[in-house]
Motif scaffolding. Structure first.
Motif, PDB file in Angstrom:
ATOM      1  N   PRO A 241       0.674  -1.337  -0.048  1.00 27.37           N
ATOM      2  CA  PRO A 241      -0.053  -0.163   0.023  1.00 27.37           C
ATOM      3  C   PRO A 241       0.896   1.400   0.104  1.00 27.37           C
ATOM      4  N   ASP A 279      -8.380  -1.221   0.566  1.00 24.54           N
ATOM      5  CA  ASP A 279      -8.101  -1.829  -0.815  1.00 24.54           C
ATOM      6  C   ASP A 279      -8.173  -1.196  -1.697  1.00 24.54           C
ATOM      7  N   GLU A 280      -8.242  -1.836  -3.181  1.00 22.55           N
ATOM      8  CA  GLU A 280      -8.255  -0.992  -4.318  1.00 22.55           C
ATOM      9  C   GLU A 280      -9.674  -0.380  -4.742  1.00 22.55           C
ATOM     10  N   LYS A 320      -3.683  -0.138  -3.156  1.00 24.42           N
ATOM     11  CA  LYS A 320      -3.883   0.172  -1.653  1.00 24.42           C
ATOM     12  C   LYS A 320      -3.583   1.277  -1.207  1.00 24.42           C
TER      13      LYS A 320
END
Length: 332
Positions: A241, A279-280, A320
């Motif tokens: 991330p 998260d994405e 991320k």
């Protein structure tokens, strides 16, 4: 009537008395015997200790290879004064915002710099202090810790490069840190240029040479590399991330934690900080309290786990994000 010699002597004495405080202050300045550093191919200048060194390296970061130049003065037990210059993430508003680009560089610096100072297993902790700007270049101020060292970090992004200016020590030396950081200067930001192949490949103008003993970076021309270049490819499975700092203002939904009755009875109050990974898709996938009253931490973790964010992209690809959410509790 005073003689001409007496008048001249009085004027000379007055000049000495006026100039003396300035001369004494200059001698007492922590940076009085430092050199002005203006490296070839860079956009900055700063005052650095005369024993400072320069090194260049290519560092993997996500799908790219970043070009890193590190100008540093480091004593075994501190202090450490350094400027990290990085390139490889091109300015491209069509794919990501300038602040997303800055965040990506900060994340890369956070992972690459500690090893240069304290060895392979060293890690850095950053705490966002505020926003800053030099001659039109966006920047941020952080508090930074690397092992037993702590201090201040300032970061800026130009169209060509990213600069991190850091001062670390094992003890507080606010005057020296302040003078070092304030001596950093950037060239004025040029007008925005459309992101085209021609603009990306434009050769930067040659910078004035410097008497400081720093060797030019032989890899400076790698700035124009793109995601499609095979030599810039890095295994995407190793992607971590990126750093997002304080995330409260970036949430699309930020539920408020309840104030537990037990915490009220114990008069627990103050700020709770929760470290999260998003998260994405903008969902919180991990949350843990890193500071705050123990009776308030769990409700904050529960609330943070339900927060929602807009997806973040790096070079047009969702990534991320790691950052913190803060919650404040005030007794009524």
């Amino acid at each position: 009537m005073q003689s001409i010699s007496s008048i001249a002597f009085s004027k000379l004495l007055l000049i000495v008395l006026i100039a003396l405080p300035t001369a004494v202050a200059a001698q007492n300045s922590p940076l009085a015997d430092w050199d002005r550093l203006r490296p070839d191919g860079e956009e900055f200048e700063i005052r650095m200790p005369r024993n400072s060194t320069a090194q260049t390296s290519k560092e993997p970061y996500h799908k790219m290879i970043l070009n890193m130049r590190l100008y540093m003065s480091a004593e075994p037990k501190g202090p450490v004064f350094a400027v990290a210059s990085m390139s490889g993430i091109k300015a491209n508003p069509a794919l990501y915002s300038p602040m997303e680009r800055l965040n990506s560089y900060v994340d890369a610096f956070k992972h690459l710099f500690p090893e240069k100072v304290r060895g392979k297993d060293a890690t850095a902790t950053l705490a966002l202090v505020g926003e800053s700007n030099i001659n039109g270049h966006q920047g941020r101020d952080y508090r930074i810790s690397v092992g037993e060292l702590s201090g201040s970090l300032q970061v800026y992004a130009t169209r060509r490069r990213f600069y991190a200016v850091v001062a670390l020590n094992t003890k507080k030396d606010s005057m020296m840190q302040k003078q070092f950081l304030s001596s950093f200067a950037l060239q004025e930001s040029a007008a925005e240029v459309p992101t085209t192949a021609a603009a990306q490949s434009e050769t930067p103008k040659e910078q004035p040479r410097t008497p400081h003993p720093v060797k030019p970076d032989t890899h400076a021309g790698a700035e124009g590399a793109t995601d499609g270049d095979e030599e810039n490819k890095v295994d995407p499975t190793k992607r971590g991330p990126i750093s997002g700092g304080v995330l409260n203002g970036k949430a699309t939904s930020l539920p408020k934690p309840e104030y537990p009755a037990e915490a009220r009875a114990a008069k627990a109050a103050g700020t709770v900080v929760v470290q999260v990974v998003i998260d994405e898709y903008g969902n919180v996938i991990s949350a843990r309290a890193v500071s705050g009253h123990p009776l308030l931490q769990q409700v904050c973790v529960n609330a943070a786990s339900q927060a929602k964010f807009s997806p973040t992209s790096l070079m047009g690809e969702p990534v991320k994000v790691s950052g913190v959410i803060t919650y404040n509790f005030v007794l009524q």
